[in-house]
Write an enzyme that holds these catalytic residues in place. Sequence first.
Site, short mmCIF file in Angstrom:
data_model
loop_
_atom_site.label_atom_id
_atom_site.label_comp_id
_atom_site.label_asym_id
_atom_site.label_seq_id
_atom_site.Cartn_x
_atom_site.Cartn_y
_atom_site.Cartn_z
N ARG A 48 0.81 -1.24 0.00
CA ARG A 48 0.00 0.00 0.00
C ARG A 48 0.84 1.27 0.00
O ARG A 48 0.37 2.33 0.42
CB ARG A 48 -0.99 0.01 1.16
CG ARG A 48 -1.95 -1.15 1.11
CD ARG A 48 -3.06 -1.03 2.10
NE ARG A 48 -3.92 -2.19 1.99
CZ ARG A 48 -3.68 -3.35 2.57
NH1 ARG A 48 -2.62 -3.49 3.34
NH2 ARG A 48 -4.50 -4.37 2.40
N LYS A 105 2.65 11.46 -11.14
CA LYS A 105 1.84 10.54 -11.96
C LYS A 105 2.67 9.29 -12.21
O LYS A 105 3.78 9.38 -12.75
CB LYS A 105 1.49 11.17 -13.30
CG LYS A 105 0.25 12.03 -13.29
CD LYS A 105 -0.14 12.35 -14.72
CE LYS A 105 -1.32 13.28 -14.80
NZ LYS A 105 -1.64 13.64 -16.18
N GLU A 109 8.78 18.81 -25.07
CA GLU A 109 8.09 19.20 -23.82
C GLU A 109 8.67 20.52 -23.30
O GLU A 109 7.96 21.33 -22.71
CB GLU A 109 8.25 18.12 -22.74
CG GLU A 109 7.62 16.77 -23.07
CD GLU A 109 6.10 16.72 -22.89
OE1 GLU A 109 5.49 17.75 -22.54
OE2 GLU A 109 5.54 15.63 -23.11
N LYS A 125 6.06 23.29 -13.62
CA LYS A 125 5.20 22.13 -13.38
C LYS A 125 4.78 22.06 -11.92
O LYS A 125 3.61 21.81 -11.61
CB LYS A 125 5.92 20.84 -13.81
CG LYS A 125 5.04 19.60 -13.60
CD LYS A 125 5.40 18.43 -14.45
CE LYS A 125 4.39 17.30 -14.25
NZ LYS A 125 4.70 16.10 -15.02
N GLU A 145 -5.34 16.64 -11.22
CA GLU A 145 -5.79 17.05 -12.56
C GLU A 145 -7.30 17.18 -12.69
O GLU A 145 -7.92 16.57 -13.55
CB GLU A 145 -5.25 16.06 -13.62
CG GLU A 145 -5.30 16.65 -15.01
CD GLU A 145 -4.54 15.83 -16.05
OE1 GLU A 145 -3.50 15.28 -15.71
OE2 GLU A 145 -5.02 15.77 -17.18
N ARG A 176 -4.28 21.51 -13.84
CA ARG A 176 -3.17 20.66 -14.31
C ARG A 176 -3.32 20.31 -15.78
O ARG A 176 -2.36 19.96 -16.44
CB ARG A 176 -3.09 19.38 -13.44
CG ARG A 176 -1.84 18.57 -13.72
CD ARG A 176 -1.56 17.50 -12.67
NE ARG A 176 -0.37 16.74 -13.05
CZ ARG A 176 0.30 15.93 -12.26
NH1 ARG A 176 -0.08 15.76 -11.01
NH2 ARG A 176 1.35 15.27 -12.69
N ASN A 230 -1.27 19.84 -20.60
CA ASN A 230 -1.58 19.11 -21.84
C ASN A 230 -1.49 19.98 -23.07
O ASN A 230 -1.92 19.58 -24.16
CB ASN A 230 -2.98 18.49 -21.76
CG ASN A 230 -3.03 17.37 -20.75
OD1 ASN A 230 -2.02 16.72 -20.51
ND2 ASN A 230 -4.19 17.15 -20.15
N HIS A 273 -0.93 18.57 -26.45
CA HIS A 273 -1.06 17.11 -26.33
C HIS A 273 -2.29 16.51 -27.00
O HIS A 273 -2.31 15.33 -27.27
CB HIS A 273 -1.05 16.70 -24.85
CG HIS A 273 0.34 16.64 -24.27
ND1 HIS A 273 1.14 17.73 -24.17
CD2 HIS A 273 1.06 15.60 -23.77
CE1 HIS A 273 2.30 17.38 -23.62
NE2 HIS A 273 2.28 16.10 -23.39
N HIS A 277 -1.40 13.32 -29.05
CA HIS A 277 -1.85 11.95 -28.76
C HIS A 277 -2.43 11.29 -30.01
O HIS A 277 -2.23 10.10 -30.25
CB HIS A 277 -2.89 11.95 -27.63
CG HIS A 277 -2.26 12.21 -26.29
ND1 HIS A 277 -2.91 12.90 -25.28
CD2 HIS A 277 -1.05 11.89 -25.79
CE1 HIS A 277 -2.11 12.98 -24.23
NE2 HIS A 277 -0.98 12.38 -24.51
N HIS A 317 7.08 10.80 -28.45
CA HIS A 317 6.06 11.64 -27.81
C HIS A 317 6.40 13.13 -27.92
O HIS A 317 5.56 13.94 -28.32
CB HIS A 317 5.91 11.21 -26.35
CG HIS A 317 4.99 12.06 -25.56
ND1 HIS A 317 3.63 12.03 -25.72
CD2 HIS A 317 5.24 12.99 -24.59
CE1 HIS A 317 3.07 12.90 -24.89
NE2 HIS A 317 4.03 13.49 -24.19
#
Length: 349
Positions: A120, A142, A184, A223, A233, A237, A241, A244, A248, A260
């Site tokens: 956990r 993330k 990025e 960030k 998010e 947040r 993107n 993006h 994507h 990417h």
Amino acid sequence: MEIVKVHASKTYDIKIEKDLLYTVGEEISTIKPKCKVLVVSDDIVHDLYGKIVADSLITCGYNVFEYTFPHGEKSKNLITYGNILNFLAESAFTRSDLVVALGGGVTGDMAGFAASTYMRGIDYVQVPTTLLSMIDSSVGGKTAVDLPSGKNLVGSFYQPIMVLIDTATLTTLPCTEYKNGMGEGIKYVVLDGGELIPIVEKGIRCSCANEIGKFIKLCVTSKANIVEKDEKESNLRRLLNLGHTFAHSIEKLSNYTIPHGVCVAEGLRIISDISHKQGKLNDLDYNKIINLLEKYEMPRITDYSMQDMINVMNVDKKVENGNINFVIPYAIGDCRIESIPLDKVKDLI
Ligand SMILES: NC(=O)c1ccc[n+]([C@@H]2O[C@H](COP(=O)([O-])OP(=O)(O)OC[C@H]3O[C@@H](n4cnc5c(N)ncnc54)[C@H](O)[C@@H]3O)[C@@H](O)[C@H]2O)c1
Ligand SMILES: [Zn+2]
């Protein structure tokens, strides 16, 4: 040394310095007593830097274990993730032990997810070694692995206890990976502007630790500021993107053969075009963005039509009532989340 403090559900330091790998043990010992440490890395990074990190940890009294997997996105799956968990259990790791993710975003995402779920949740430290992972994936908590039906479909929000960035590791990074990170990087310039503009316009070289250190610091600060306000998010947040939505689609249409960051750069170009044509993004900043994309030799990706890209957005359920959310650049340093009718998007291209 550059230090950025992140105040999310955990408070932690991001430390940036040349040759920091040699003192990973000392840095960790300031916040974590002696314990077992699992250093997770892919084969390439392990060969380059595994021994430096292990030696530093051993010198500081840590009981070091290593888990290495074949490099590449294809390893970021439930099988490798399960293998890391089994390794932790078979080596009798407890909740007071530690995972160190040494490598790019694939390692960071997967080791972070293993740490977030083993018993956990046990502590982990990010030691990113690609430009992309230094400025983006190692910060913000993330974590994830991929499923056959899509990228990052299983994961968690789980902050590290420290991020240690050694800018010297960038000297071994292949050019393609550097470009991937800069996609990025240019995103942060458009989001934040400010001090990032002159640094990036001047040109960033991996071999210059001072200037790349400052660049990384500004990106992670950008960030961190957003993550602190909206860790999970729900709204703000989503600004991260920027570029993006189209990226994507392009990634998926190329069957993930185009990196990417390169897709993000193209996505940034498309959304800047749209915003400029709508009269939102002014000429000066539009030209600055396009010039930056050219300066860093971000390739034009013209293989897919706008309709192809929109079809992917539809399949990915990004379209709601005929509208789609985009992050729209109004100016460098002023980006806003807006819903645009799909018909209008097609007209604008
Ligand atoms: N968690 C987040 O917020 C977030 C954000 C962006 C991207 N990501 C994830 O990050 C991943 C991509 O990360 P990446 O681009 O770092 O890929 P990666 O981890 O696969 O690294 C790219 C390649 O560079 C090699 N490498 C790493 N460091 C090196 C070094 N210093 N010298 C030489 N070679 C080196 C690796 O072995 C690998 O082959 C994707 O899975 C993406 O989903 C996550
Ligand atoms: Zn991205």
